[in-house]
Design a protein around this motif. Structure first.
Motif, PDB file in Angstrom:
ATOM      1  N   ARG A  95       0.756  -1.139   0.021  1.00 24.67           N
ATOM      2  CA  ARG A  95       0.013   0.038   0.117  1.00 24.67           C
ATOM      3  C   ARG A  95       1.059   1.263   0.148  1.00 24.67           C
ATOM      4  O   ARG A  95       0.874   2.192  -0.706  1.00 24.67           O
ATOM      5  CB  ARG A  95      -0.917   0.097   1.278  1.00 24.67           C
ATOM      6  CG  ARG A  95      -2.014   1.063   1.312  1.00 24.67           C
ATOM      7  CD  ARG A  95      -2.551   1.238   2.564  1.00 24.67           C
ATOM      8  NE  ARG A  95      -1.330   1.543   3.628  1.00 24.67           N
ATOM      9  CZ  ARG A  95      -1.297   1.513   5.024  1.00 24.67           C
ATOM     10  NH1 ARG A  95      -2.692   1.160   5.603  1.00 24.67           N
ATOM     11  NH2 ARG A  95      -0.398   1.488   5.856  1.00 24.67           N
ATOM     12  N   SER A 109      -8.397   0.305  -9.762  1.00 23.51           N
ATOM     13  CA  SER A 109      -8.827   0.995  -8.356  1.00 23.51           C
ATOM     14  C   SER A 109      -9.320  -0.243  -7.597  1.00 23.51           C
ATOM     15  O   SER A 109      -8.853  -0.219  -6.460  1.00 23.51           O
ATOM     16  CB  SER A 109      -9.976   1.919  -8.668  1.00 23.51           C
ATOM     17  OG  SER A 109      -9.581   3.059  -9.286  1.00 23.51           O
ATOM     18  N   SER A 113      -7.113  -0.861  -3.910  1.00 23.81           N
ATOM     19  CA  SER A 113      -7.753  -0.456  -2.926  1.00 23.81           C
ATOM     20  C   SER A 113      -7.784  -1.272  -1.588  1.00 23.81           C
ATOM     21  O   SER A 113      -7.603  -2.226  -1.614  1.00 23.81           O
ATOM     22  CB  SER A 113      -9.219  -0.140  -3.087  1.00 23.81           C
ATOM     23  OG  SER A 113      -9.967  -1.452  -3.239  1.00 23.81           O
ATOM     24  N   ASP A 115      -9.490  -0.955   2.570  1.00 24.34           N
ATOM     25  CA  ASP A 115     -10.160  -0.297   3.387  1.00 24.34           C
ATOM     26  C   ASP A 115      -9.237  -0.092   4.717  1.00 24.34           C
ATOM     27  O   ASP A 115      -9.047  -1.222   5.509  1.00 24.34           O
ATOM     28  CB  ASP A 115     -11.462  -0.978   3.884  1.00 24.34           C
ATOM     29  CG  ASP A 115     -12.342  -0.758   4.801  1.00 24.34           C
ATOM     30  OD1 ASP A 115     -11.872   0.582   5.425  1.00 24.34           O
ATOM     31  OD2 ASP A 115     -13.287  -1.051   4.842  1.00 24.34           O
TER      32      ASP A 115
END
Length: 145
Positions: A95, A109, A113, A115
């Motif tokens: 990340r 995306s 991604s 969370d």
């Protein structure tokens, strides 16, 4: 309708076998169905099958952070905390390395991604802490009292 959803995802996988998103979707559906065997008893998922789907997705897309996070969660739930922590560390490294990467498509995306709230929750789970307990060190200190 999980049976229909599973059939649709399996059909999508046949049409696009290198699409890692369909593997994640199939794993999520199997997990949902396995938590409700009354809905579709013939398709209950064994954790090994779900882990294999997630591993396939990660092999196709090594930066697929959501698949890595679900795999870490499954390991944490199974008490395999070292494996969960290794995966969580890998997620954070990837990340951070991907910050600022251009995401050209919706697929990009979705792959990139992660969370942050779920990442924190899985981290607490792997550390053996509950919400509000803070860090693993604080949880250990609280248990000693």
């Amino acid at each position: 309708m999980p049976g229909r959803a599973l059939a649709e995802v399996e059909a999508a996988r046949r049409l696009s076998p290198t699409n890692a998103l369909t593997l994640l979707l199939q794993a999520e559906i199997l997990l949902d169905v396995s938590s409700r065997p009354d809905v579709l008893p013939a398709k209950t998922a064994d954790p090994g099958a779900v882990l294999r789907l997630l591993t396939q997705a990660i092999e196709l897309e090594p930066n697929f952070l959501a698949a890595r996070l679900l795999r870490a969660e499954l390991w944490a739930r199974a008490g395999e905390n070292k494996a969960a922590w290794r995966e969580l560390s890998e997620i954070r490294q990837r990340r951070d390395a991907l910050q600022g990467e251009t995401r050209y498509t919706f697929y990009d995306s979705m792959i990139l991604s992660c969370d942050p709230e779920r990442l924190e929750a899985v981290s607490r789970m792997a550390a053996g802490t509950r919400p509000g307990q803070g860090t693993p060190e604080r949880a250990r200190t609280a248990r000693r009292r």
